[in-house]
Design a protein around this motif. Structure first.
Motif, short mmCIF file in Angstrom:
data_model
loop_
_atom_site.label_atom_id
_atom_site.label_comp_id
_atom_site.label_asym_id
_atom_site.label_seq_id
_atom_site.Cartn_x
_atom_site.Cartn_y
_atom_site.Cartn_z
N MET A 1 0.83 -1.20 0.00
CA MET A 1 0.00 0.00 0.00
C MET A 1 0.87 1.25 0.00
SD MET A 1 -3.12 1.07 0.04
CE MET A 1 -4.06 2.51 0.47
N ALA B 1 -4.60 -2.51 -3.92
CA ALA B 1 -3.73 -2.51 -2.74
C ALA B 1 -4.53 -2.20 -1.48
CB ALA B 1 -2.60 -1.49 -2.91
N LEU B 2 -5.47 -1.28 -1.58
CA LEU B 2 -6.32 -0.96 -0.44
C LEU B 2 -7.19 -2.16 -0.05
CD1 LEU B 2 -7.36 1.09 1.62
CD2 LEU B 2 -8.97 1.90 -0.12
N LEU C 1 -5.01 -4.64 1.75
CA LEU C 1 -4.70 -4.17 3.10
C LEU C 1 -5.89 -4.38 4.02
CD1 LEU C 1 -2.70 -2.59 4.99
CD2 LEU C 1 -3.98 -0.55 4.33
#
Length: 170
Positions: free
Chosen positions: A54, A77-78, A81
């Protein structure tokens, strides 16, 4: 041009909130331990890797926040995460906020929606309405910008200035 600047400004606010969320996640990570071969730290390792990913993607998105490919990478990526956070803290009650900042709980962690679908509230690691409000403001600014560059005569100016359609953050 004005709407593009507004979208960039909205991204700056969103970026600040994502940095805050990332700092929260990194502060919550336990110190690395030299455990034995039987220790299972897969959730912790996944969260560390997702946090690093991230951070890297955010750094590469900052110079071009209106690039659809960069925004897609940031959305992925979020999502990774948030899933890693959920895996590390399965007992925590998920709290999410609507785009206007009102509390919407409990809410299950959901996949990021496909592009073009209505934005689904995210369950942020640090329960803060500001992150969801910033995301909603960025998405609204991107939608206005995309609508404006598709109209005549703005489409000609957009073509001359090489303005391209932007993508909202899931």
């Amino acid at each position: 041009v004005r709407l593009r600047a507004a979208a960039l400004q909205a991204y700056a606010a969103l970026d600040a909130q994502m940095v805050r969320q990332l700092d929260f996640v990194q502060a919550a990570l336990p110190a690395p331990s030299a455990g034995g071969p039987g220790d299972d730290h897969s959730a912790e390792t996944a969260l560390r890797a997702a946090s690093a990913q991230m951070s890297t993607v955010m750094g590469s998105t900052r110079p071009r926040p209106l690039d659809p490919q960069a925004m897609a990478a940031l959305g992925t990526a979020l999502g990774v995460l948030l899933m890693a956070w959920q895996r590390m803290h399965p007992d925590a009650e998920p709290i999410s906020f609507e785009p206007d900042g009102t509390l919407s709980r409990p809410a299950p962690l959901q996949e990021l929606p496909a592009s073009g679908a209505a934005a689904v509230p995210l369950v942020w690691p640090e329960p803060s309405a500001l992150a969801e409000i910033s995301r909603a403001q960025f998405n609204a600014a991107v939608i206005q910008y995309n609508h404006a560059i598709g109209q005549f005569p703005a489409v000609l100016v957009a073509w001359l200035l090489r303005m391209r359609r932007a993508a909202p953050l899931g």
